[in-house]
Design an enzyme around this catalytic site. Structure first.
Site, PDB file in Angstrom:
ATOM      1  N   GLY A 205     -15.160 -42.660  15.806  1.00 43.82           N
ATOM      2  CA  GLY A 205     -16.593 -42.338  15.747  1.00 43.82           C
ATOM      3  C   GLY A 205     -16.897 -40.866  15.535  1.00 43.82           C
ATOM      4  O   GLY A 205     -17.745 -40.507  14.719  1.00 43.82           O
ATOM      5  N   THR A 242     -14.418 -53.746  29.157  1.00 39.96           N
ATOM      6  CA  THR A 242     -15.857 -53.872  28.915  1.00 39.96           C
ATOM      7  C   THR A 242     -16.276 -52.996  27.741  1.00 39.96           C
ATOM      8  O   THR A 242     -15.880 -51.831  27.664  1.00 39.96           O
ATOM      9  CB  THR A 242     -16.645 -53.470  30.185  1.00 39.96           C
ATOM     10  N   CYS A 331      -1.192 -27.452  19.202  1.00 37.25           N
ATOM     11  CA  CYS A 331      -0.080 -26.750  19.821  1.00 37.25           C
ATOM     12  C   CYS A 331       0.386 -27.587  21.007  1.00 37.25           C
ATOM     13  O   CYS A 331      -0.384 -28.346  21.588  1.00 37.25           O
ATOM     14  CB  CYS A 331      -0.470 -25.354  20.263  1.00 37.25           C
TER      15      CYS A 331
END
Ligand code: PLP
Length: 405
Positions: A205, A242, A331
């Site tokens: 997203g 959920t 890193c």
């Protein structure tokens, strides 16, 4: 306000996503509950599933919501490996490109260490593009031992777009499933899950204007996958837990908005990127563009190595000058390491250490690019001095050690 040139790391929430998320956060209801509030939440999730599927050229039943790209990658790679090997114990080889994100790379390495997988690293060319002949050779050498192939759709560091469809064509005759990490590609270039022939595809997203902490795995309906986590049996029993209705709804709203405007934004960002590239070349003539040119790379990605500069020094100096960029690679525990992507492309460690990635997004402007171009020569000069000082102190330390031993 600093200039933000790190959209590949995360890009601001879109107005559409913010509006939907705010609305949904004010509501309650578990999509698995049977009462009115539950049914309403379920409707929001199913609407989002449809929207997301349309944006990615998939069927709604092929969408498995996850907590992000990392989870989708883990689920695809582990799940496909386990399911395929359980069907036939000879299937232990995973063909994986040498330039994958850590979410895939570390997952296959974990399978090698703990589950008896044999990982075959598929080499790339100097632009970071997977060598198709190597994929072909590895498949044809012993197709019955290949559990899966995993190759990203577009690289997160150098922006190179990979030949995913061609790879699927090579695997298809042998019934080998192909997974692709499309986290950087989806929302940036056209992505068509059904047309690609992939068995599984990961998206996230927060790379396209949705919230952080939500993503999806597109999974072909006939594809068998062993779940990683167990519980309530949500999402075709493949991903229990959920469902996060507000995040899912906002993700779908962002994906819809971004794909509706994809062609125009691709053109705008490509032009802006070319302006950035020629500007950097003029400002620092020995800077080298890494990755493919033109349409072979993501429209918002420009990646350079600056000879003699330590990438982290350059990042901090640019940050001080009000420009937020990235070395492109993570890193490990605060220790900068040369990028495995650049090493796979054939760069030596010293050259790879001078990497800097500038990535543009929906709010990037020409003025942003100008701020970078103005700050870059001085930042580069100082990063070079820091690089030389670092090099000299290393030489001095080595000399002291040599004297003492
Ligand atoms: C190519 C690629 N895969 C996976 C991920 C991980 O996605 P997420 O941050 O949603 O877990 C990223 C994020 O940097 C990425 O660029």
């Amino acid at each position: 306000m600093p200039v933000y040139l790190d959209h590949a790391a995360t890009t601001p929430l879109s107005a559409e996503a913010l509006a939907v998320m705010t609305r949904e956060l004010a509501r309650t209801g578990n999509p698995s509950s049977l009462h009115g509030a539950g049914r309403r939440a379920r409707r929001a999730v199913e609407d989002a599933r449809e929207t997301l599927a349309t944006a990615a050229g998939a069927h709604p039943s092929e969408v498995i919501f996850t907590s992000g790209g990392t989870e989708a990658d883990n689920l695809a790679v582990k799940g496909l490996f386990w399911a395929r090997r359980d069907e036939d114990p000879r299937r232990t080889r995973i063909l994986c490109s040498a330039v994958e994100h850590h979410a895939v790379m570390d997952t296959v390495e974990w399978l090698e260490k703990h589950e008896g997988a044999n990982v075959v690293w598929i080499p790339v060319d100097g632009e970071g593009k997977v060598r198709l002949e190597a994929v072909k050779q590895e498949i044809e050498r012993e197709p019955e031992s290949v559990a899966l192939v995993t190759v990203m759709w577009a690289n997160n560091e150098v922006g190179t777009i990979e030949p995913v469809r061609e790879i699927v064509e090579l695997a298809k005759p042998h019934g080998i499933p192909v997974h692709s990490d499309a986290v950087q590609a989806f929302g940036s270039i056209p992505v068509d899950f059904r047309g690609s022939g992939l068995a599984a595809m990961s998206v996230s997203g927060h790379k396209l204007g949705g919230p952080v902490g939500v993503g999806a795995l597109f999974l072909g309906r006939a594809v068998k996958l062993t779940p990683v986590q167990h519980g309530g049996g949500q999402e075709r029993d493949v991903r229990s837990g959920t469902l996060d209705t507000p995040a899912i709804a906002a993700f779908a709203a962002a994906a819809e908005a971004v794909t509706a405007n994809l062609a125009a934004e691709h053109e705008r960002l490509s032009k802006l990127r070319e302006r950035l590239i020629s500007g950097v070349r003029a400002a620092v003539p020995d800077a080298v563009l890494r990755g493919a040119s033109g349409d072979g790379r993501l429209p918002g990605n420009a990646h350079f190595t600056f000879p003699g500069c330590e990438g982290d020094s350059l990042l901090f100096l640019l940050d001080l000058a009000g420009v937020e960029s990235s070395t492109g690679s993570a890193c490990t525990a605060g220790v900068p390491r040369p990028s495995h992507v650049l090493l796979a492309m054939g760069l030596d460690e010293d050259t790879a250490r001078g990497a800097q990635r500038f990535t543009l997004g929906h709010d990037s402007t020409e003025e942003d690019v100008d701020v970078l171009l103005k700050a870059l020569p001085e930042a580069c000069l100082r990063a070079r001095q820091a690089g030389m000082a670092g090099h000299e102190s290393t030489i001095q330390t080595a000399a002291t050690v040599a004297r003492q031993s």
